[in-house]
Design a protein around this motif. Structure first.
Motif, short mmCIF file in Angstrom:
data_model
loop_
_atom_site.label_atom_id
_atom_site.label_comp_id
_atom_site.label_asym_id
_atom_site.label_seq_id
_atom_site.Cartn_x
_atom_site.Cartn_y
_atom_site.Cartn_z
N THR A 42 1.15 -8.93 -1.17
CA THR A 42 2.35 -7.83 -1.02
C THR A 42 3.56 -8.97 -1.13
OG1 THR A 42 3.13 -5.74 -0.24
CG2 THR A 42 2.27 -7.16 1.44
N LEU A 54 3.20 -0.59 5.26
CA LEU A 54 2.11 -0.74 4.42
C LEU A 54 0.50 -0.80 4.88
CD1 LEU A 54 1.77 -2.57 1.06
CD2 LEU A 54 0.26 -3.80 2.91
N LEU A 90 7.72 -3.15 4.93
CA LEU A 90 6.36 -3.00 4.60
C LEU A 90 5.63 -3.43 5.89
CD1 LEU A 90 6.19 -4.13 0.70
CD2 LEU A 90 6.40 -1.75 1.77
#
Length: 188
Positions: A37, A47, A43
């Motif tokens: 990612t 995430l 994030l």
């Protein structure tokens, strides 16, 4: 006080108070997953929470844009090691909307490098060594296309274990909503 000293001071307390105990796990991912990612700060916690991942559930690799730019670079090596040595069985490439790599032009990076004291002679030296600096620093136009490209880099790698699902997703950095770009179970 420097950033490093602030970190070290906190770390000393963290270890003394044994706060690490709640994070203890093994090196093997519980959910048998390796994720590539983006390094976007939005994030960091979003995430894993959006994917119901806890510490120890997945191997998470981060770079600028979740991009695999070379089939034999460190990102692909990390994926291969996770699949063969660390018991991962599936791969997820997860880009995100509003990525800083979207539309990035190398001229912007090079201009800022020059402003911070990097001479253009050094850039020329890198170019002379065979690196296309403009391509190396260039971003992508659409996150979905970038995710598809990285998925294909993994799927076509000669060392990828046969029948390894390689998924491509895009996450919204505000809400955590995931969109499937490529379902690794159904595509070949």
């Amino acid at each position: 006080m420097t950033i490093l000293q602030t970190i070290l001071d906190y770390n000393e307390t963290f270890v003394e108070e044994k706060k690490y105990e709640e994070y203890q796990t093994t090196k093997f991912p519980n959910k048998k997953l390796v994720i590539l990612t983006c390094m976007d700060t939005r994030l960091t916690e979003l995430l894993p929470r959006a994917m119901n991942l806890k510490n120890g559930d997945a191997k998470i690799i981060k770079n600028a844009g979740a991009v695999i730019s070379h089939p034999f670079g460190s990102i692909m090596r990390s994926i291969i090691v996770a699949l063969y040595e660390l018991q991962a069985q599936e791969v997820c490439i997860i880009g995100h909307h509003g990525c800083g790599m979207a539309g990035l032009e190398s001229s912007s990076v090079l201009s800022k490098a020059e402003d911070r004291g990097v001479s253009m002679e050094k850039v020329e030296t890198v170019a002379f060594a065979g690196i296309n600096v403009n391509e190396w620093l260039k971003g992508f136009s659409k996150v979905e296309e970038s995710v598809m490209h990285s998925v294909e880099m993994v799927r076509k790698h000669p060392l990828l274990p046969q029948n390894t699902p390689v998924h491509g997703l895009v996450i919204c950095p505000e809400t955590g909503k995931l969109e499937i770009v490529i379902d690794g179970y159904t595509s070949s």
